[in-house]
Design an enzyme around this catalytic site. Sequence first.
Site, short mmCIF file in Angstrom:
data_model
loop_
_atom_site.label_atom_id
_atom_site.label_comp_id
_atom_site.label_asym_id
_atom_site.label_seq_id
_atom_site.Cartn_x
_atom_site.Cartn_y
_atom_site.Cartn_z
N THR A 143 61.60 67.70 19.07
CA THR A 143 62.19 68.05 16.81
C THR A 143 63.81 69.09 18.58
O THR A 143 63.33 68.71 19.67
CB THR A 143 61.76 68.91 17.02
OG1 THR A 143 61.60 69.96 17.90
CG2 THR A 143 60.09 68.40 16.26
N ASP A 144 64.70 69.01 17.63
CA ASP A 144 65.68 70.19 18.04
C ASP A 144 65.37 71.04 18.05
O ASP A 144 66.02 71.86 19.47
CB ASP A 144 67.33 70.19 16.71
CG ASP A 144 67.23 68.58 16.68
OD1 ASP A 144 66.82 67.34 17.77
OD2 ASP A 144 67.85 68.72 15.25
N CYS A 145 64.26 71.97 17.88
CA CYS A 145 63.80 73.14 17.74
C CYS A 145 62.96 73.64 18.90
O CYS A 145 62.33 73.92 19.47
CB CYS A 145 63.65 73.82 16.41
SG CYS A 145 62.15 73.20 15.37
N TYR A 146 62.02 72.47 19.22
CA TYR A 146 61.22 72.25 20.21
C TYR A 146 61.66 70.78 21.14
O TYR A 146 60.45 70.08 20.65
CB TYR A 146 59.70 71.96 19.38
CG TYR A 146 59.38 73.49 19.64
CD1 TYR A 146 58.78 74.31 19.74
CD2 TYR A 146 58.94 73.62 17.32
CE1 TYR A 146 58.65 75.67 19.68
CE2 TYR A 146 59.21 74.87 17.50
CZ TYR A 146 58.30 75.34 18.32
OH TYR A 146 58.51 76.93 17.74
#
Lengths: 500, 128
Positions: free
Chosen positions: A129-132
């Site tokens: 994901t964008d954050c992970y």
Amino acid sequence: MVKKSIHEINGRIRDGSVNVVTAEEMVDIVGELGAEGAAKEVDVVTTGTFGAMCSSGVWLNFGHSEPPIRIGKLWLNDVEAYSGVAAVDAYIGATQQSQSKGMEYGGAHVIEDLVRGNSIDMHGISPGTDCYPRKVIDTTINIYDLNQAIMLNPRNSYQKYNAATNSTNHTLHTYMGSLLPHYGNVTYSGAGVLSPMHNDPNYETIGTGTRIFLGGTQGYIVGEGTQHSPAAGFGTLMLKGDLKKMSSEYIRAATFEGYGTSLYVGMGIPIPILNEDLAKATAITDDDIVTNLLDYGIPSRDRPVLRTVTYGELRSGSIDIDGKEVPTSPMSSFKKSRQIANELKEWIRAGDFLVSMPVERLPTTTPCNAMKQTNVNPLVVDIMSSDVTTIHEDAGFHDAAKIIMEKQFNHLPVVDSGNHLVGIVTAWDISKAVAKDEHDLVKDIMTRNVVTTSPDEAIDISAFKLDSNNVSALPVVDSNKHVLGIVTSDDISKLLARRH
Amino acid sequence: MMIKINMAADIVTTPILAEAIIETGSLLNISQAHFDPIHGEVVAEIPSDQLAKIRDALVNRGAEVVVLNTPIHRDEDECVECGACISVCPVKVFSFADDWSIEVDSDKCIQCGTCLKMCPHNALALGQ
């Protein structure tokens, strides 16, 4: 009437004047002094048990990787752990099996390896994901690398458990161990006289928040365990403790042949003797604890109760079933249970362990219901072929070959003159007979040990029988061994194809 | 000493044990026997100094003879002394001592291997 407060008892623990005994020792003390005398004399009674507790596991937190990952699926030494909780938390359950080693190694073994400080290979995947952003993580960890390793066991310390035996003509491999045919043996679990919940059956001091011995360190009771069924005498507990402080002396992986993995957990509960009733309760003996002996030969949730039996009888080494003396085996270690009760006693004596009252009592009426099943279980009678031809055992195998060819099926049940099933012949048996050229009659070439089913058996049981006996058809017989039909693995495949 | 005598289908109905006893004059003491139409298995105790002649007498008649000299071994580190092994052993090798420790009388062992499958902690082994 004796009445003591928990603060008084803890005061004595602090100043070293406390009188602690094990639940085994308490039997004689109450016998000698009576409940009132014993309640005055004794402050704490310790219990202990060490046995297979399948419903056990550990919450792990690995810390964040760089770049970070939100692990979606995770394997520890090739055993899957549940990681559908945030980014780097996972729950490893005792009965989950290794994908490569099967039941030889499972979640329980990962837990024991963690306790022993051994290295564990970790493999995690994520969609990213964008954050992970990270999608894959491969690393090697041990317990010291983790932020937390918190044991949280949903159902431990059964108040008592059914004893097991087997009426069938073959050995069963169960979570109660190997059960020999024709009531060849009996197995049982639990510590009897030392059993924690039996020593406080009204749950006066055992409840949410009670401090206990778990795996060699201090742990806590979270509350009632899953399937807690107090009215039937089958109370359970949910427990937590810090795995980092536990010892492999009290946390041991196990494999039950043909069943899978489980975790042997050592736990003990101190019972503060606040009054005479508790003194009386802790004087319970093996002869006072009654359980049911179940026939595990019946593959149903409602296994028949063959008889009731006391722990005193079970622990004597043999019990009577229909006039036959049958040897018994515990699956829990009484020696270790006693060791736990004694260690807990020493901790309290040394002032290292304070007893506690629950912040909330355990429920005493919770029912334990069966699963709601919305799909009807199909039965053998629903799918069996009733159009089945049989052959007499004295017929020649050429006749058998002819029938198999004409009828175009592969399994021919063999009957005697009374029309009872005595064997089965397949196209393979006939090929073998032709190749060897030794015998002429069906009875010389047939398989005598036939696995059968009955019209009212659930299809799932038949499918299990086909698989575990490595056969592809089961004759359907009535109670007189008359052949009513046949069920083949093809019939079951077709049924499944319709289902999905 | 203990020996295991295996008989295949072709000799299972012949009286080879009786013949061997008469031929050697040895006191072969049968402790376990299992026969079906295709196979026979006998566990017997014999005087140690007569092994060679008893073995020859049986082997000449088509049997297979195995000396049972590697009884069950218990790994004390793995064993938690639960006692699961006790009820499955056909010859009562395992028992509880007064303090609920496991006692192993390996002289009785006939190496059937049933207890290996029963042990939840993989603490038992044969042939070590």
